[in-house]
Scaffold this motif. Structure first.
Motif, short mmCIF file in Angstrom:
data_model
loop_
_atom_site.label_atom_id
_atom_site.label_comp_id
_atom_site.label_asym_id
_atom_site.label_seq_id
_atom_site.Cartn_x
_atom_site.Cartn_y
_atom_site.Cartn_z
N SER A 66 -16.08 -5.27 -63.80
CA SER A 66 -14.93 -5.12 -62.90
C SER A 66 -13.62 -5.13 -63.67
CB SER A 66 -14.95 -6.24 -61.87
OG SER A 66 -15.27 -7.46 -62.50
N ARG B 271 -26.10 8.31 -57.98
CA ARG B 271 -25.54 6.96 -57.90
C ARG B 271 -24.16 7.00 -57.23
NH1 ARG B 271 -25.46 4.11 -63.34
NH2 ARG B 271 -27.71 4.08 -63.04
N GLU B 272 -23.37 8.02 -57.58
CA GLU B 272 -22.05 8.13 -56.94
C GLU B 272 -22.18 8.29 -55.43
OE1 GLU B 272 -19.92 11.24 -58.88
OE2 GLU B 272 -19.68 10.05 -60.71
N ARG B 273 -23.15 9.11 -55.03
CA ARG B 273 -23.35 9.31 -53.59
C ARG B 273 -23.74 8.01 -52.92
NH1 ARG B 273 -25.88 14.08 -54.32
NH2 ARG B 273 -27.94 13.16 -54.18
N LEU B 274 -24.66 7.27 -53.59
CA LEU B 274 -25.10 5.99 -53.02
C LEU B 274 -23.93 5.01 -52.91
CD1 LEU B 274 -28.60 5.36 -54.64
CD2 LEU B 274 -28.05 5.83 -52.25
N ASP B 275 -23.10 4.95 -53.99
CA ASP B 275 -21.95 4.04 -53.99
C ASP B 275 -21.03 4.37 -52.82
OD1 ASP B 275 -22.84 2.66 -56.08
OD2 ASP B 275 -21.50 3.51 -57.58
N ARG B 276 -20.80 5.68 -52.66
CA ARG B 276 -19.91 6.09 -51.56
C ARG B 276 -20.49 5.69 -50.23
NH1 ARG B 276 -18.43 10.73 -54.21
NH2 ARG B 276 -20.03 11.99 -53.21
N ARG C 86 -26.44 10.45 -62.26
CA ARG C 86 -25.07 9.98 -62.05
C ARG C 86 -24.56 10.41 -60.67
NH1 ARG C 86 -21.94 12.31 -66.30
NH2 ARG C 86 -23.52 11.42 -67.64
N VAL D 271 -22.56 3.24 -49.61
CA VAL D 271 -22.46 1.79 -49.44
C VAL D 271 -21.04 1.40 -49.07
CG1 VAL D 271 -22.51 -0.40 -50.68
CG2 VAL D 271 -24.39 1.23 -50.95
N ALA D 272 -20.05 1.98 -49.79
CA ALA D 272 -18.65 1.66 -49.50
C ALA D 272 -18.30 2.06 -48.07
CB ALA D 272 -17.74 2.38 -50.50
#
Lengths: 217, 193
Positions: A2, A204-209, A201, A211-212
């Motif tokens: 972070s 993972r970006e799609r998953l992060d989005r 990659r 989740v957010a």
């Protein structure tokens, strides 16, 4: 990970970043020439990776311990000289250990001198950090480089010759793809690995989005 | 030494064993400076010139070091000669064409760490070429390098307008094209022995 963490990351992180997040082969695309040229078999790839790691370790060690004595104007020339010295050592070392390997790798051992990865680490890391951290960084980058080379070499040897480390895998059930051993196979294999990494990659970006987005709603 | 062997050295370095596509030397500028044909051809010219000078100096150094009995200093001497030649070219380009200097950017000083140049000098030493053969070899390698770079730049200029899927954008598609180019150059095998 972070943003509000202390500016100097824990020492172990210097090592791990080279393996995955800043992998020299798949992410930074540094030192492509030996990666493509000697990855036609797993043994060659491993040997090349280890030789590069060795030079990287020693040059990072020397550069970081001499970093207060090297004048800025001539630093690149100094780094190159340091690297060339260790490459000469490795060249003679490999010749002493295995003449066959020396023949297979050919001029590419000497060409470690112009591997952008080594000069890049000397300039970007070792010239600014202490000896211990520089060694860890060299270790991580070297292992990441070896890993990348091995990933390429193994795929090319399995598909191109139907064997791994010279051990026959399929007997007669498999027709080798000769193109994989040829130079163009190197380009194709590296491109395929890059595609895999891109896909991971993006996923993972799609998953992060997702989740957010889920947390916000 | 006869003419046909000189010609076959030239063809070999330029087409059959193209430095970029068969030996994988000089991949960094090949991927980095091949966005425009104009820049690519100038870059090729600069590299060819450095190769020629480095090859001549490399021949002299190799003879000298062998005579002195210190062949282990070879690599260090080569790299120093190449670095100073590149410095010379950089000064020359900056004086004569500032626009080109801008376009080449970081890749001009990086010619020093271009493996193709050290490769030329090392190969000519390993194969025991004479002075004239070495020069022909260097020119052949330079022409081959320029050819590969310009071909790549031509394709990439067209690619700008094509719609490639997100997944392959960037380095991946460039590498696939390079692989196909390399396959094409395999067709030259057997032109000269």
């Amino acid at each position: 990970m972070s943003a509000w963490e202390e500016p100097t990351p824990p020492p172990a992180d210097e090592m791990i970043k080279g393996l995955w997040r800043e992998n020299p082969v798949f992410v930074q695309l540094l030192g492509m020439c030996p990666v493509l040229a000697v990855s036609n078999s797993a043994v060659n790839a491993l040997a090349m990776g280890l030789a590069t790691t060795f030079v990287l370790l020693l040059s990072n060690l020397l550069v970081s311990s001499l970093r207060h004595f090297i004048p800025r104007q001539v630093r690149i020339a100094t780094y190159i000289l340091i690297i060339a010295t260790f490459v000469t050592v490795v060249d003679y070392l490999i010749q002493a250990i295995s003449l066959d390997l020396h023949k297979a790798l050919g001029a590419f051992i000497s060409l470690i001198v112009v591997n952008c990865l080594i000069l890049g680490r000397a300039e970007a890391f070792a010239s600014k950090n202490g000896v211990f951290r520089s060694l860890l960084d060299a270790m991580g980058m070297g292992m990441g480089f070896t890993l990348g080379l091995f990933a390429l070499g193994a795929v090319r040897e399995i598909l191109g010759a139907g064997s791994l480390f010279g051990v026959d895998l399929f007997h007669d059930a498999f027709e080798p793809w000769v193109v994989m051993i040829l130079p163009s196979g190197g380009f194709f294999t590296l491109a395929a690995w890059l595609l895999v990494f891109n896909a991971i990659r993006q996923r993972r970006e799609r998953l992060d989005r997702a989740v957010a987005g889920g947390a916000a709603s | 030494m006869n003419e046909s062997s000189l010609f076959s050295i030239f063809l070999g370095a330029c087409l059959i064993n193209n430095f970029v596509l068969a030996y994988f030397l000089g991949i960094c500028p090949f991927l980095g400076v091949s966005a425009k044909v104009e820049t690519a051809s100038r870059m090729g010219a600069a590299v060819t010139f450095v190769m020629l000078v480095a090859s001549a100096c490399g021949y002299a150094i190799n003879s000298l070091l062998t005579a002195l009995g210190v062949p282990f200093l070879r690599l260090i001497a080569f790299i120093v000669v190449i670095a100073s030649t590149v410095q010379l070219v950089e000064m020359f380009v900056r004086k004569t064409s500032p626009a080109l200097f801008q376009a080449l950017g970081i890749f001009l000083p990086l010619i020093t760490t271009n493996c193709a140049i050290l490769g030329v000098v090392l190969f000519q030493t390993n194969r025991g070429y004479g002075f004239v053969e070495a020069l022909v070899f260097a020119v052949g390698a330079g022409v081959g390098f320029t050819l590969a770079l310009v071909l790549m730049a031509g394709i990439r200029e067209k690619l700008e307008l094509a719609q490639a899927p997100d997944l392959v954008q960037g380095a991946a598609v460039t590498l696939i094209i390079a692989g196909i180019l390399s396959l094409t150059f395999m067709g030259f095998a057997g032109l000269a022995s």
